[in-house]
Write a protein that holds these residues in place. Sequence first.
Motif, PDB file in Angstrom:
ATOM      1  N   MET A   1      15.352  44.901  13.689  1.00  0.00           N
ATOM      2  CA  MET A   1      15.436  43.492  13.369  1.00  0.00           C
ATOM      3  C   MET A   1      16.544  42.841  14.192  1.00  0.00           C
ATOM      4  SD  MET A   1      13.252  42.645  11.100  1.00  0.00           S
ATOM      5  CE  MET A   1      12.206  43.329   9.877  1.00  0.00           C
ATOM      6  N   GLU A   2      16.307  41.619  14.537  1.00  0.00           N
ATOM      7  CA  GLU A   2      17.284  40.867  15.317  1.00  0.00           C
ATOM      8  C   GLU A   2      17.473  39.491  14.695  1.00  0.00           C
ATOM      9  OE1 GLU A   2      17.809  39.220  19.878  1.00  0.00           O
ATOM     10  OE2 GLU A   2      16.296  40.734  19.442  1.00  0.00           O
ATOM     11  N   ARG A   3      18.718  39.085  14.498  1.00  0.00           N
ATOM     12  CA  ARG A   3      19.034  37.760  13.962  1.00  0.00           C
ATOM     13  C   ARG A   3      19.497  36.884  15.121  1.00  0.00           C
ATOM     14  NH1 ARG A   3      20.398  35.657   8.999  1.00  0.00           N
ATOM     15  NH2 ARG A   3      20.302  37.732   8.099  1.00  0.00           N
ATOM     16  N   ARG A   4      18.910  35.686  15.206  1.00  0.00           N
ATOM     17  CA  ARG A   4      19.265  34.754  16.281  1.00  0.00           C
ATOM     18  C   ARG A   4      19.571  33.389  15.675  1.00  0.00           C
ATOM     19  NH1 ARG A   4      14.258  36.050  20.447  1.00  0.00           N
ATOM     20  NH2 ARG A   4      13.939  38.167  19.726  1.00  0.00           N
ATOM     21  N   THR A   5      20.527  32.700  16.263  1.00  0.00           N
ATOM     22  CA  THR A   5      20.808  31.313  15.899  1.00  0.00           C
ATOM     23  C   THR A   5      20.537  30.473  17.134  1.00  0.00           C
ATOM     24  OG1 THR A   5      22.485  31.979  14.297  1.00  0.00           O
ATOM     25  CG2 THR A   5      22.527  29.692  15.042  1.00  0.00           C
ATOM     26  N   ILE A   6      19.665  29.482  16.971  1.00  0.00           N
ATOM     27  CA  ILE A   6      19.226  28.661  18.085  1.00  0.00           C
ATOM     28  C   ILE A   6      19.623  27.218  17.807  1.00  0.00           C
ATOM     29  CG2 ILE A   6      17.204  27.869  19.378  1.00  0.00           C
ATOM     30  CD1 ILE A   6      15.857  30.510  18.293  1.00  0.00           C
ATOM     31  N   SER A   7      20.192  26.543  18.805  1.00  0.00           N
ATOM     32  CA  SER A   7      20.535  25.126  18.677  1.00  0.00           C
ATOM     33  C   SER A   7      19.293  24.298  18.962  1.00  0.00           C
ATOM     34  CB  SER A   7      21.640  24.759  19.664  1.00  0.00           C
ATOM     35  OG  SER A   7      22.827  25.440  19.354  1.00  0.00           O
ATOM     36  N   GLY A  29       5.814  38.716  14.506  1.00  0.00           N
ATOM     37  CA  GLY A  29       7.094  39.398  14.604  1.00  0.00           C
ATOM     38  C   GLY A  29       8.248  38.624  13.998  1.00  0.00           C
ATOM     39  N   VAL A  30       8.017  37.351  13.652  1.00  0.00           N
ATOM     40  CA  VAL A  30       9.052  36.556  12.996  1.00  0.00           C
ATOM     41  C   VAL A  30       8.983  36.857  11.506  1.00  0.00           C
ATOM     42  CG1 VAL A  30       9.790  34.218  12.397  1.00  0.00           C
ATOM     43  CG2 VAL A  30       9.068  34.737  14.732  1.00  0.00           C
ATOM     44  N   THR A  31      10.118  37.245  10.940  1.00  0.00           N
ATOM     45  CA  THR A  31      10.128  37.630   9.528  1.00  0.00           C
ATOM     46  C   THR A  31      10.848  36.629   8.631  1.00  0.00           C
ATOM     47  OG1 THR A  31      12.101  38.984   9.854  1.00  0.00           O
ATOM     48  CG2 THR A  31       9.972  40.087  10.070  1.00  0.00           C
ATOM     49  N   ASP A  40      22.049  21.266  13.248  1.00  0.00           N
ATOM     50  CA  ASP A  40      21.203  21.320  14.446  1.00  0.00           C
ATOM     51  C   ASP A  40      20.932  22.754  14.872  1.00  0.00           C
ATOM     52  OD1 ASP A  40      20.867  18.549  14.703  1.00  0.00           O
ATOM     53  OD2 ASP A  40      22.681  18.349  15.895  1.00  0.00           O
ATOM     54  N   THR A  41      20.637  23.623  13.894  1.00  0.00           N
ATOM     55  CA  THR A  41      20.372  25.021  14.203  1.00  0.00           C
ATOM     56  C   THR A  41      19.148  25.536  13.459  1.00  0.00           C
ATOM     57  OG1 THR A  41      21.798  25.805  12.412  1.00  0.00           O
ATOM     58  CG2 THR A  41      22.815  25.589  14.612  1.00  0.00           C
ATOM     59  N   VAL A  42      18.635  26.621  13.981  1.00  0.00           N
ATOM     60  CA  VAL A  42      17.598  27.389  13.305  1.00  0.00           C
ATOM     61  C   VAL A  42      18.044  28.840  13.344  1.00  0.00           C
ATOM     62  CG1 VAL A  42      15.200  28.137  13.346  1.00  0.00           C
ATOM     63  CG2 VAL A  42      15.762  25.807  13.991  1.00  0.00           C
ATOM     64  N   GLU A  43      18.082  29.463  12.182  1.00  0.00           N
ATOM     65  CA  GLU A  43      18.365  30.893  12.118  1.00  0.00           C
ATOM     66  C   GLU A  43      17.027  31.599  11.963  1.00  0.00           C
ATOM     67  OE1 GLU A  43      21.447  32.490   9.808  1.00  0.00           O
ATOM     68  OE2 GLU A  43      22.785  30.800  10.180  1.00  0.00           O
ATOM     69  N   ILE A  44      16.842  32.619  12.775  1.00  0.00           N
ATOM     70  CA  ILE A  44      15.561  33.305  12.794  1.00  0.00           C
ATOM     71  C   ILE A  44      15.807  34.809  12.821  1.00  0.00           C
ATOM     72  CG2 ILE A  44      15.461  32.988  15.298  1.00  0.00           C
ATOM     73  CD1 ILE A  44      12.425  32.872  15.072  1.00  0.00           C
ATOM     74  N   VAL A  45      15.031  35.529  12.029  1.00  0.00           N
ATOM     75  CA  VAL A  45      15.082  36.985  12.019  1.00  0.00           C
ATOM     76  C   VAL A  45      13.740  37.461  12.553  1.00  0.00           C
ATOM     77  CG1 VAL A  45      15.318  39.061  10.616  1.00  0.00           C
ATOM     78  CG2 VAL A  45      16.658  37.023  10.064  1.00  0.00           C
ATOM     79  N   THR A  46      13.806  38.331  13.565  1.00  0.00           N
ATOM     80  CA  THR A  46      12.580  38.788  14.227  1.00  0.00           C
ATOM     81  C   THR A  46      12.583  40.294  14.409  1.00  0.00           C
ATOM     82  OG1 THR A  46      13.489  38.660  16.458  1.00  0.00           O
ATOM     83  CG2 THR A  46      12.495  36.646  15.580  1.00  0.00           C
ATOM     84  N   GLU A  47      11.410  40.802  14.703  1.00  0.00           N
ATOM     85  CA  GLU A  47      11.294  42.157  15.219  1.00  0.00           C
ATOM     86  C   GLU A  47      11.979  42.129  16.585  1.00  0.00           C
ATOM     87  OE1 GLU A  47       9.654  44.616  13.529  1.00  0.00           O
ATOM     88  OE2 GLU A  47       9.103  43.247  11.922  1.00  0.00           O
ATOM     89  N   VAL A  50      10.192  40.154  20.017  1.00  0.00           N
ATOM     90  CA  VAL A  50       9.808  38.743  20.122  1.00  0.00           C
ATOM     91  C   VAL A  50      10.608  38.106  21.262  1.00  0.00           C
ATOM     92  CG1 VAL A  50       9.724  36.520  18.951  1.00  0.00           C
ATOM     93  CG2 VAL A  50       9.219  38.607  17.687  1.00  0.00           C
ATOM     94  N   ALA A  51       9.893  37.516  22.213  1.00  0.00           N
ATOM     95  CA  ALA A  51      10.524  36.945  23.407  1.00  0.00           C
ATOM     96  C   ALA A  51      11.176  35.598  23.111  1.00  0.00           C
ATOM     97  CB  ALA A  51       9.494  36.783  24.514  1.00  0.00           C
ATOM     98  N   ASP A  52      12.340  35.370  23.724  1.00  0.00           N
ATOM     99  CA  ASP A  52      13.024  34.081  23.596  1.00  0.00           C
ATOM    100  C   ASP A  52      12.129  32.944  24.064  1.00  0.00           C
ATOM    101  OD1 ASP A  52      15.337  35.283  22.622  1.00  0.00           O
ATOM    102  OD2 ASP A  52      16.309  35.351  24.585  1.00  0.00           O
TER     103      ASP A  52
END
Length: 68
Positions: A1-7, A29-31, A40-47, A50-52
């Motif tokens: 699992m990978e956690r990402r924060t996107i602006s 793959g998005v969980t 102004d962010t989105v937090e996303i947890v993925t397999e 999952v490509a940026d």
Amino acid sequence: MERRTISVTGMSCNGCEQNVESALQNIEGVTRVEADRGGDTVEIVTEDDVADDDIEAAIENAGYDVAT
């Protein structure tokens, strides 16, 4: 699992948050997704696979901009 924060720019209401969340949840793959218009962010947890580019494309196709 990978956690990402996107602006993300352009979210101004609850509906905007829901639009971004729905667009991202459609990617295989998005969980987990949580949009925050105030930050102004989105937090996303993925397999891990999952490509940026797929994430950015989904946000942009929903009508919002990914800040770099």
